[in-house]
Motif scaffolding. Structure first.
Motif, mmCIF file in Angstrom:
data_model
loop_
_atom_site.group_PDB
_atom_site.id
_atom_site.type_symbol
_atom_site.label_atom_id
_atom_site.label_comp_id
_atom_site.label_asym_id
_atom_site.label_seq_id
_atom_site.Cartn_x
_atom_site.Cartn_y
_atom_site.Cartn_z
ATOM 1 N N CYS A 149 19.836 25.438 20.516
ATOM 2 C CA CYS A 149 19.999 26.027 19.364
ATOM 3 C C CYS A 149 20.072 27.833 19.875
ATOM 4 O O CYS A 149 19.647 28.632 18.998
ATOM 5 C CB CYS A 149 19.209 25.721 18.396
ATOM 6 N N SER A 150 20.238 28.203 21.181
ATOM 7 C CA SER A 150 20.224 29.378 21.499
ATOM 8 C C SER A 150 21.589 29.891 22.390
ATOM 9 O O SER A 150 21.395 31.070 22.861
ATOM 10 C CB SER A 150 18.998 29.667 22.228
ATOM 11 N N ARG A 151 22.416 29.116 22.149
ATOM 12 C CA ARG A 151 23.576 29.614 23.013
ATOM 13 C C ARG A 151 24.492 30.777 22.532
ATOM 14 O O ARG A 151 24.876 31.648 23.074
ATOM 15 C CB ARG A 151 24.716 28.446 22.810
ATOM 16 N N ASP A 152 24.294 30.957 20.924
ATOM 17 C CA ASP A 152 24.878 32.006 20.436
ATOM 18 C C ASP A 152 24.171 32.870 19.656
ATOM 19 O O ASP A 152 23.058 32.800 19.451
ATOM 20 C CB ASP A 152 26.023 31.216 19.177
ATOM 21 N N VAL A 153 24.670 34.197 19.347
ATOM 22 C CA VAL A 153 24.140 35.166 18.767
ATOM 23 C C VAL A 153 24.714 35.624 17.440
ATOM 24 O O VAL A 153 25.960 35.849 17.523
ATOM 25 C CB VAL A 153 23.703 36.344 19.645
ATOM 26 N N CYS A 154 24.161 35.588 16.303
ATOM 27 C CA CYS A 154 24.828 36.153 15.062
ATOM 28 C C CYS A 154 24.113 37.115 14.291
ATOM 29 O O CYS A 154 22.699 37.203 14.501
ATOM 30 C CB CYS A 154 25.298 34.881 14.178
ATOM 31 N N THR A 155 24.646 38.133 13.717
ATOM 32 C CA THR A 155 24.268 39.140 12.918
ATOM 33 C C THR A 155 24.036 38.780 11.526
ATOM 34 O O THR A 155 24.867 38.119 10.929
ATOM 35 C CB THR A 155 24.982 40.323 13.109
ATOM 36 N N CYS A 215 21.403 31.276 17.924
ATOM 37 C CA CYS A 215 21.636 29.878 17.091
ATOM 38 C C CYS A 215 22.658 29.249 17.889
ATOM 39 O O CYS A 215 23.254 29.347 18.867
ATOM 40 C CB CYS A 215 22.067 30.531 15.748
ATOM 41 N N ARG A 216 23.043 28.182 17.209
ATOM 42 C CA ARG A 216 24.312 27.278 17.763
ATOM 43 C C ARG A 216 25.226 27.219 16.702
ATOM 44 O O ARG A 216 24.750 26.900 15.384
ATOM 45 C CB ARG A 216 23.656 25.885 18.166
ATOM 46 N N MET A 248 23.078 26.716 13.341
ATOM 47 C CA MET A 248 21.595 25.931 13.423
ATOM 48 C C MET A 248 20.785 26.804 14.172
ATOM 49 O O MET A 248 21.041 27.393 15.325
ATOM 50 C CB MET A 248 21.926 24.739 14.555
ATOM 51 N N PHE A 249 19.517 26.993 13.531
ATOM 52 C CA PHE A 249 18.461 28.146 14.030
ATOM 53 C C PHE A 249 17.211 27.288 14.429
ATOM 54 O O PHE A 249 16.869 26.175 13.707
ATOM 55 C CB PHE A 249 18.100 29.024 13.119
ATOM 56 N N THR A 250 16.257 27.654 15.245
ATOM 57 C CA THR A 250 15.057 26.910 15.366
ATOM 58 C C THR A 250 13.928 28.033 14.708
ATOM 59 O O THR A 250 12.612 27.734 14.750
ATOM 60 C CB THR A 250 14.609 27.157 16.937
ATOM 61 N N SER A 251 14.339 28.909 13.764
ATOM 62 C CA SER A 251 13.285 29.496 13.075
ATOM 63 C C SER A 251 14.076 29.895 11.667
ATOM 64 O O SER A 251 15.399 29.897 11.561
ATOM 65 C CB SER A 251 12.745 30.947 13.603
ATOM 66 N N ASN A 252 13.486 30.213 10.774
ATOM 67 C CA ASN A 252 14.027 30.228 9.418
ATOM 68 C C ASN A 252 14.763 31.525 9.229
ATOM 69 O O ASN A 252 14.156 32.678 9.366
ATOM 70 C CB ASN A 252 12.985 30.463 8.091
ATOM 71 N N LEU A 294 14.147 22.959 12.772
ATOM 72 C CA LEU A 294 15.626 23.026 12.858
ATOM 73 C C LEU A 294 15.862 23.466 11.544
ATOM 74 O O LEU A 294 15.846 22.867 10.440
ATOM 75 C CB LEU A 294 16.182 21.841 12.879
ATOM 76 N N TRP A 295 16.663 24.463 11.394
ATOM 77 C CA TRP A 295 17.169 25.162 10.244
ATOM 78 C C TRP A 295 18.654 25.263 10.211
ATOM 79 O O TRP A 295 19.362 25.667 11.271
ATOM 80 C CB TRP A 295 16.624 26.661 9.949
ATOM 81 N N VAL A 296 19.443 24.762 9.125
ATOM 82 C CA VAL A 296 20.999 24.682 9.289
ATOM 83 C C VAL A 296 21.523 25.299 7.959
ATOM 84 O O VAL A 296 21.007 25.169 6.835
ATOM 85 C CB VAL A 296 21.508 23.313 9.372
ATOM 86 N N ALA A 297 22.374 26.151 8.396
ATOM 87 C CA ALA A 297 23.328 26.861 7.159
ATOM 88 C C ALA A 297 24.749 26.645 7.266
ATOM 89 O O ALA A 297 25.196 26.382 8.550
ATOM 90 C CB ALA A 297 22.980 28.298 6.908
#
Length: 124
Positions: A7-13, A46-47, A71-75, A112-115
């Motif tokens: 869950c750390s391949r991508d970065v989002c703002t 995130c992924r 998909m994130f590993t923190s909220n 695991l947090w998903v949006a």
């Protein structure tokens, strides 16, 4: 591969709705900014996975729109008044992405947090 690595391949703002102007014809002008998030995170690793066509109906997304699972590993604290921007693995920048399903703690242990989000168009 661990969950964190996956869950750390991508970065989002991360952005929140700053103001929404209602027009007399019923339309809205919505403005999203990082400043509106206050003390919440504005950038997270995130992924990002594009949704499969059979998943669109589950989230009320038209088949002609593009949608993603984040998909994130923190909220990430993403709600329906939130949006994200990101650059995909092919180098394409996506800047008009709104959250349609708020972030949820999927494993009930905070790992695991998903949006779910979809590209904003004139139709949505």
């Amino acid at each position: 591969m661990s969950l964190v690595e996956g869950c750390s391949r991508d970065v989002c703002t991360l952005l929140d709705l700053a103001l929404g102007t209602q027009y007399s014809d019923g339309g809205q002008n919505r403005s999203y900014t990082t400043a509106a998030r206050g003390t919440k995170s504005t950038s997270l690793r995130c992924r990002i996975q594009q949704l499969q066509p059979d998943e669109y109906e589950r989230y009320g997304i038209k088949g002609t729109d593009t949608a993603w699972r984040f998909m994130f590993t923190s909220n990430p604290q993403l709600g329906v008044n939130s949006a994200v921007t990101f650059t995909d693995q092919q180098g394409v920048a996506h800047t008009q992405i709104r959250i349609v399903k708020p972030s949820k703690n999927c494993d009930e242990q905070g790992r695991l947090w998903v949006a779910i989000a979809q590209e904003m168009t004139n139709r949505n």
